[in-house]
Design a protein around this motif. Sequence first.
Motif, PDB file in Angstrom:
ATOM      1  N   LYS A  60       4.554   9.107  -5.761  1.00 20.40           N
ATOM      2  CA  LYS A  60       5.196   8.717  -4.508  1.00 20.40           C
ATOM      3  C   LYS A  60       5.655   7.257  -4.515  1.00 20.40           C
ATOM      4  O   LYS A  60       6.499   6.865  -3.711  1.00 20.40           O
ATOM      5  N   SER A  61       5.111   6.453  -5.395  1.00 20.98           N
ATOM      6  CA  SER A  61       5.321   5.011  -5.372  1.00 20.98           C
ATOM      7  C   SER A  61       6.554   4.589  -6.161  1.00 20.98           C
ATOM      8  O   SER A  61       6.951   5.250  -7.126  1.00 20.98           O
ATOM      9  N   LEU A 131       1.776   2.694  -1.927  1.00 20.94           N
ATOM     10  CA  LEU A 131       2.775   3.028  -0.908  1.00 20.94           C
ATOM     11  C   LEU A 131       3.100   1.814  -0.038  1.00 20.94           C
ATOM     12  O   LEU A 131       4.185   1.731   0.528  1.00 20.94           O
ATOM     13  N   GLU A 132       2.170   0.891   0.068  1.00 21.42           N
ATOM     14  CA  GLU A 132       2.345  -0.296   0.899  1.00 21.42           C
ATOM     15  C   GLU A 132       3.299  -1.305   0.258  1.00 21.42           C
ATOM     16  O   GLU A 132       4.074  -1.970   0.943  1.00 21.42           O
ATOM     17  N   TYR A 133       3.248  -1.400  -1.071  1.00 22.01           N
ATOM     18  CA  TYR A 133       4.015  -2.420  -1.782  1.00 22.01           C
ATOM     19  C   TYR A 133       5.341  -1.893  -2.325  1.00 22.01           C
ATOM     20  O   TYR A 133       5.487  -0.708  -2.641  1.00 22.01           O
ATOM     21  N   GLY A 143       6.535  -3.281   1.802  1.00 18.40           N
ATOM     22  CA  GLY A 143       7.737  -2.530   2.141  1.00 18.40           C
ATOM     23  C   GLY A 143       7.701  -2.049   3.580  1.00 18.40           C
ATOM     24  O   GLY A 143       6.733  -2.292   4.321  1.00 18.40           O
ATOM     25  N   ASN A 144       8.732  -1.343   3.980  1.00 21.22           N
ATOM     26  CA  ASN A 144       8.808  -0.839   5.354  1.00 21.22           C
ATOM     27  C   ASN A 144       7.637   0.085   5.680  1.00 21.22           C
ATOM     28  O   ASN A 144       7.047  -0.006   6.764  1.00 21.22           O
ATOM     29  N   TYR A 145       7.307   0.975   4.748  1.00 21.05           N
ATOM     30  CA  TYR A 145       6.172   1.887   4.967  1.00 21.05           C
ATOM     31  C   TYR A 145       4.894   1.091   5.200  1.00 21.05           C
ATOM     32  O   TYR A 145       4.115   1.380   6.114  1.00 21.05           O
ATOM     33  N   GLY A 146       4.701   0.065   4.375  1.00 17.09           N
ATOM     34  CA  GLY A 146       3.491  -0.741   4.480  1.00 17.09           C
ATOM     35  C   GLY A 146       3.397  -1.551   5.761  1.00 17.09           C
ATOM     36  O   GLY A 146       2.299  -1.911   6.192  1.00 17.09           O
ATOM     37  N   LYS A 147       4.541  -1.844   6.370  1.00 11.52           N
ATOM     38  CA  LYS A 147       4.533  -2.568   7.641  1.00 11.52           C
ATOM     39  C   LYS A 147       4.014  -1.691   8.774  1.00 11.52           C
ATOM     40  O   LYS A 147       3.482  -2.191   9.765  1.00 11.52           O
ATOM     41  N   TYR A 148       4.178  -0.393   8.610  1.00  7.77           N
ATOM     42  CA  TYR A 148       3.669   0.549   9.613  1.00  7.77           C
ATOM     43  C   TYR A 148       2.242   0.996   9.310  1.00  7.77           C
ATOM     44  O   TYR A 148       1.425   1.154  10.217  1.00  7.77           O
ATOM     45  N   SER A 154      -2.962   4.711   4.434  1.00  5.11           N
ATOM     46  CA  SER A 154      -2.210   5.494   3.453  1.00  5.11           C
ATOM     47  C   SER A 154      -3.131   5.987   2.337  1.00  5.11           C
ATOM     48  O   SER A 154      -2.933   7.086   1.795  1.00  5.11           O
ATOM     49  N   GLY A 155      -4.151   5.208   2.013  1.00  4.93           N
ATOM     50  CA  GLY A 155      -5.102   5.631   0.990  1.00  4.93           C
ATOM     51  C   GLY A 155      -5.870   6.875   1.397  1.00  4.93           C
ATOM     52  O   GLY A 155      -6.062   7.799   0.597  1.00  4.93           O
TER      53      GLY A 155
END
Length: 208
Positions: A60-61, A131-133, A143-148, A154-155
């Motif tokens: 996914k990353s 997923l955050e980075y 990244g945008n996902y990590g801002k949310y 996510s882990g």
Amino acid sequence: GKRNGKTRISILWHRTLMEFIKNIDDMMKKIFGLWPELLWINDESLRTKTAETWKLALLKSVLTIEDLQKIPFTLLCGPDLQVSFMAHKRCVVHVAYEPAKKMQMFFKDELPINMDHVIAGAILADVGKLLEYEIKDGKSCVGNYGKYLRHPFSGVSLAEQCGVPAEVCHIIAAHAGEGDLVKRSTEAYIVHHADFMTFLPFKDRLKI
């Protein structure tokens, strides 16, 4: 002597790793190469689910295994930090493992500790950062996902998709600051402190 004994153990452990790797697919071979500590998990089902979580995260990353060996382990310690993501993550596993063994030795049944949960929880604590980075202009950033969704959230999502048990998902969820809002298990306390004792000196230590 003592050194020869350690050498023999190291050779046997390496042979066990090589035999295991022969029987898994290419992606899982890379993950076991990235995380040789997976073999410390005695429960085969938990070991597989832990590895599968990393496999899912990598699929996914935007980050690659090579990126993980180069990018800094945190974005909170300034641009000059040279400690890589994997150097820190593997250190956390080792730092959690050794004190947990000592606690078992000294406290015995007064403080039961599930070592498989400690190891799996430490290996998975920061899997959500994949997923955050993101990488922008050659540097890692949130990244945008990590801002949310920060990596504890996510882990847990990644781990639950792979069937990781609640006891280990709890460690992922509670290893960072978010865990201060809940009651941590013994295993979660161990991983939390292993993580922070290897992070805070980089972020804010006494300098004279």
